[in-house]
Write a protein that holds these residues in place. Structure first.
Motif, PDB file in Angstrom:
ATOM      1  N   VAL A 145      56.775  38.723  36.670  1.00 47.23           N
ATOM      2  CA  VAL A 145      57.926  37.977  37.809  1.00 47.23           C
ATOM      3  C   VAL A 145      57.908  36.648  37.630  1.00 47.23           C
ATOM      4  N   VAL A 146      56.656  36.187  37.573  1.00 43.19           N
ATOM      5  CA  VAL A 146      56.698  34.510  37.346  1.00 43.19           C
ATOM      6  C   VAL A 146      57.206  34.211  36.030  1.00 43.19           C
ATOM      7  N   ALA A 147      56.899  34.631  35.040  1.00 48.35           N
ATOM      8  CA  ALA A 147      57.492  34.470  33.805  1.00 48.35           C
ATOM      9  C   ALA A 147      59.227  34.603  33.774  1.00 48.35           C
ATOM     10  N   THR A 148      59.443  35.555  34.207  1.00 48.12           N
ATOM     11  CA  THR A 148      60.824  35.824  34.298  1.00 48.12           C
ATOM     12  C   THR A 148      61.673  34.683  35.026  1.00 48.12           C
ATOM     13  N   TRP A 149      60.871  34.187  36.178  1.00 50.75           N
ATOM     14  CA  TRP A 149      61.476  33.376  37.055  1.00 50.75           C
ATOM     15  C   TRP A 149      61.581  31.629  36.099  1.00 50.75           C
ATOM     16  N   SER A 150      60.601  31.726  35.347  1.00 55.08           N
ATOM     17  CA  SER A 150      60.362  30.365  34.492  1.00 55.08           C
ATOM     18  C   SER A 150      61.350  30.379  33.577  1.00 55.08           C
ATOM     19  N   VAL A 151      61.858  31.764  32.962  1.00 56.02           N
ATOM     20  CA  VAL A 151      62.788  31.558  31.802  1.00 56.02           C
ATOM     21  C   VAL A 151      64.165  31.160  32.415  1.00 56.02           C
ATOM     22  N   LEU A 152      64.351  32.071  33.677  1.00 59.78           N
ATOM     23  CA  LEU A 152      65.627  31.521  34.302  1.00 59.78           C
ATOM     24  C   LEU A 152      65.707  30.173  34.950  1.00 59.78           C
ATOM     25  N   ALA A 204      48.857  40.528  29.659  1.00 63.76           N
ATOM     26  CA  ALA A 204      49.155  42.087  29.547  1.00 63.76           C
ATOM     27  C   ALA A 204      48.436  42.873  28.440  1.00 63.76           C
ATOM     28  N   MET A 205      47.980  41.889  27.256  1.00 60.41           N
ATOM     29  CA  MET A 205      47.211  42.606  26.154  1.00 60.41           C
ATOM     30  C   MET A 205      45.917  43.026  26.847  1.00 60.41           C
ATOM     31  N   VAL A 206      45.281  41.912  27.751  1.00 59.98           N
ATOM     32  CA  VAL A 206      43.952  42.193  28.036  1.00 59.98           C
ATOM     33  C   VAL A 206      43.883  43.551  29.133  1.00 59.98           C
ATOM     34  N   ALA A 207      44.939  43.461  29.816  1.00 60.66           N
ATOM     35  CA  ALA A 207      45.325  44.793  30.612  1.00 60.66           C
ATOM     36  C   ALA A 207      45.311  46.143  29.985  1.00 60.66           C
ATOM     37  N   VAL A 220      46.357  44.696  35.595  1.00 61.16           N
ATOM     38  CA  VAL A 220      47.682  45.300  35.527  1.00 61.16           C
ATOM     39  C   VAL A 220      48.412  44.773  36.731  1.00 61.16           C
ATOM     40  N   LEU A 221      47.728  44.813  37.680  1.00 62.44           N
ATOM     41  CA  LEU A 221      48.433  44.151  38.968  1.00 62.44           C
ATOM     42  C   LEU A 221      48.713  42.608  38.856  1.00 62.44           C
ATOM     43  N   SER A 222      47.869  41.915  38.228  1.00 60.45           N
ATOM     44  CA  SER A 222      48.132  40.602  37.998  1.00 60.45           C
ATOM     45  C   SER A 222      49.238  40.259  37.080  1.00 60.45           C
ATOM     46  N   SER A 223      49.341  41.286  35.954  1.00 62.13           N
ATOM     47  CA  SER A 223      50.093  41.045  34.787  1.00 62.13           C
ATOM     48  C   SER A 223      51.405  41.511  35.251  1.00 62.13           C
ATOM     49  N   VAL A 224      51.646  42.422  36.427  1.00 65.37           N
ATOM     50  CA  VAL A 224      52.927  42.602  37.007  1.00 65.37           C
ATOM     51  C   VAL A 224      53.485  41.100  37.671  1.00 65.37           C
ATOM     52  N   ILE A 281      53.950  29.844  30.035  1.00 64.33           N
ATOM     53  CA  ILE A 281      53.723  30.974  31.161  1.00 64.33           C
ATOM     54  C   ILE A 281      53.938  32.297  30.386  1.00 64.33           C
ATOM     55  N   VAL A 282      54.910  32.343  29.695  1.00 63.15           N
ATOM     56  CA  VAL A 282      55.253  33.652  29.120  1.00 63.15           C
ATOM     57  C   VAL A 282      54.328  34.121  27.879  1.00 63.15           C
ATOM     58  N   SER A 283      53.481  33.064  27.362  1.00 63.38           N
ATOM     59  CA  SER A 283      52.621  33.525  26.316  1.00 63.38           C
ATOM     60  C   SER A 283      51.128  33.677  27.261  1.00 63.38           C
ATOM     61  N   LEU A 284      50.869  33.221  28.272  1.00 66.19           N
ATOM     62  CA  LEU A 284      49.777  33.532  29.108  1.00 66.19           C
ATOM     63  C   LEU A 284      50.116  35.012  29.722  1.00 66.19           C
ATOM     64  N   THR A 285      51.537  35.399  30.087  1.00 68.88           N
ATOM     65  CA  THR A 285      51.584  36.804  30.431  1.00 68.88           C
ATOM     66  C   THR A 285      51.519  37.557  29.273  1.00 68.88           C
ATOM     67  N   ILE A 286      51.791  37.349  28.194  1.00 71.46           N
ATOM     68  CA  ILE A 286      51.456  38.370  27.091  1.00 71.46           C
ATOM     69  C   ILE A 286      50.139  38.655  26.754  1.00 71.46           C
ATOM     70  N   ILE A 287      49.420  37.430  26.918  1.00 72.74           N
ATOM     71  CA  ILE A 287      47.873  37.561  26.738  1.00 72.74           C
ATOM     72  C   ILE A 287      47.162  38.284  27.693  1.00 72.74           C
TER      73      ILE A 287
END
Length: 113
Positions: free
Chosen positions: A49-56, A23-26, A41-45, A15-21
């Motif tokens: 949130v989802v990536a933070t939740w998955s790390v927690l 964010a880079m595309v955004a 940008v909206l989907s990156s935000v 999830i974090v790697s997909l979020t980074i990708i």
């Protein structure tokens, strides 16, 4: 690492790697002025949130596993304790026989054959 914690960690890494990708595309689409910039940008935000939740989730899963199953003993620490006990018993045996090897007393004379 227990299976439940490993599963949560793998999911979090994906999830974090997909979020980074994403964010880079955004970011790149914002630089080029593409129509895709605003939705990305909206989907990156939301993905952040989802990536933070998955790390927690990894942290919580690890804590729950430790509380339910206890801490797994490290083999080296138990092996160290067994070695310590063996050393103590050998010292006790050696001191009980007068400190001589094989139970023979050392007279200080060299045997002449």
């Amino acid at each position: 690492m227990p299976d439940a914690v490993r599963t949560a960690a793998v999911r979090a890494v994906l999830i974090v790697s997909l979020t980074i990708i994403q964010a880079m595309v955004a970011f790149l689409s914002t630089l080029t002025g593409s129509w895709l910039a605003f939705p990305m940008v909206l989907s990156s935000v939301a993905s952040t949130v989802v990536a933070t939740w998955s790390v927690l989730d990894v942290w919580v899963t690890r804590q729950v596993w430790n509380q339910r199953n206890g801490v797994v003993s490290v083999p080296s620490s138990s092996a160290r304790q067994i070695r310590r006990e063996r050393r103590r018993s050998r010292r006790a045996e050696r001191d009980g026989t007068g400190g001589a090897i094989g139970g023979r007393q050392n007279t200080g004379d060299f045997s002449r054959a």
